[in-house]
Design an enzyme around this catalytic site. Sequence first.
Site, mmCIF file in Angstrom:
data_model
loop_
_atom_site.group_PDB
_atom_site.id
_atom_site.type_symbol
_atom_site.label_atom_id
_atom_site.label_comp_id
_atom_site.label_asym_id
_atom_site.label_seq_id
_atom_site.Cartn_x
_atom_site.Cartn_y
_atom_site.Cartn_z
ATOM 1 N N HIS A 7 0.831 -1.201 0.000
ATOM 2 C CA HIS A 7 0.000 0.000 0.000
ATOM 3 C C HIS A 7 0.862 1.247 0.000
ATOM 4 C CE1 HIS A 7 0.438 -0.896 4.394
ATOM 5 N NE2 HIS A 7 0.629 0.408 4.497
ATOM 6 N N HIS A 79 4.055 7.046 3.838
ATOM 7 C CA HIS A 79 4.980 5.919 3.670
ATOM 8 C C HIS A 79 4.509 5.010 2.534
ATOM 9 C CE1 HIS A 79 2.133 4.086 6.706
ATOM 10 N NE2 HIS A 79 2.305 3.011 5.967
ATOM 11 N N GLU A 130 7.678 0.970 5.059
ATOM 12 C CA GLU A 130 7.122 -0.085 5.913
ATOM 13 C C GLU A 130 7.361 -1.412 5.205
ATOM 14 O OE1 GLU A 130 2.842 0.142 6.366
ATOM 15 O OE2 GLU A 130 2.855 -1.220 8.078
HETATM 16 CO CO CO Z 1 1.124 1.239 6.315
#
Ligand code: CO
Length: 134
Positions: A7, A79, A130
């Site tokens: 994502h 992020h 991440e």
């Molecule tokens: Co995230």
Amino acid sequence: MIGRLNHVAIAVPDLAAAAAQYRDTLGARVGAPRDEPDHGVTVVFIDLPNTRIELLTPLGTDSPIAGFLEKSPAGGIHHVCYEVEDILAARDRLKAAGARVLGSGEPKIGAHGKPVLFLHPKDFNGCLVELEQA
Ligand code: CO
């Protein structure tokens, strides 16, 4: 080592307005808001055919994204999340390469119920990364 883009996370000052925009204006499939107290955020996930968008807004008084929204009050990309097969192996490889892992360095359970880690943005071209064990 990294796999699919899981994502892209966008920090927003008004989660309801941002979710409505993705649903009504962009015509996306938008999930319900979920509080993630362990991460200090409320999230809305948006399913796209090839990835997801994670809308984030602060939850609680010491949210890790409060400072980001102070600097970027209109919101912005916070992020990107890449999938890895083995998060501990990935962490050890990155640490050996000199990358900084945020927090305790131990994976936390992320918004999808899977272990995640964050890597220092200064070590990755100014972008918070991440990693999620797929
Ligand atoms: Co995230």
